[in-house]
Design an enzyme around this catalytic site. Structure first.
Site, short mmCIF file in Angstrom:
data_model
loop_
_atom_site.label_atom_id
_atom_site.label_comp_id
_atom_site.label_asym_id
_atom_site.label_seq_id
_atom_site.Cartn_x
_atom_site.Cartn_y
_atom_site.Cartn_z
N ALA A 1 10.40 -7.70 16.75
CA ALA A 1 11.55 -7.77 17.68
C ALA A 1 11.62 -9.06 18.15
CB ALA A 1 11.28 -6.85 18.83
N GLY B 1 7.95 0.17 12.21
CA GLY B 1 9.28 0.03 12.70
C GLY B 1 9.46 -1.26 13.57
N ILE B 2 10.42 -1.06 14.18
CA ILE B 2 10.73 -2.51 15.19
C ILE B 2 9.66 -2.13 16.37
CG2 ILE B 2 12.31 -3.51 16.55
CD1 ILE B 2 14.35 -3.14 15.01
N HIS B 3 8.86 -3.08 16.59
CA HIS B 3 7.97 -3.14 17.69
C HIS B 3 7.93 -4.58 18.21
CE1 HIS B 3 4.90 -4.69 14.77
NE2 HIS B 3 5.29 -4.00 13.96
N ALA B 4 7.01 -4.96 18.91
CA ALA B 4 7.17 -6.51 19.42
C ALA B 4 7.02 -7.71 18.62
CB ALA B 4 5.74 -6.57 20.65
#
Length: 85
Positions: free
Chosen positions: A19, A13-16
């Site tokens: 993002a 998913g959206i991680h560092a």
């Protein structure tokens, strides 16, 4: 204002990393770019806000783009999503 939806394909998913990539891409444009997942919204130019969306694989993100360069911003954000998520 233009909008589009994208379903996250990345297993995490959206991680560092994504993002950061998304916020950098959004920062190139003067348009306001907001993302929404399950009623939670974030300024796409702010990496930490994107991470707080807690978006996972299979979640659908709605992206709202409003401003003078919105057409270009939508195309760039669609590419950023497909390359990073």
């Amino acid at each position: 204002m233009q909008t589009f939806r994208y379903t996250i394909q990345d297993e995490i998913g959206i991680h560092a990393r994504p993002a950061n990539m998304l916020s950098r891409e959004a920062g190139r444009f003067s348009s306001e770019i907001r993302m929404e997942v399950d009623g939670h919204t974030a300024d796409a130019k702010r990496m930490m806000q994107l991470m707080r969306l807690d978006a996972h694989c299979g979640d659908q993100i709605t992206v709202y783009v409003d401003g003078e360069d919105e057409t270009e911003a939508v195309q760039a954000m669609l590419e950023a999503f497909s390359e990073n998520l």
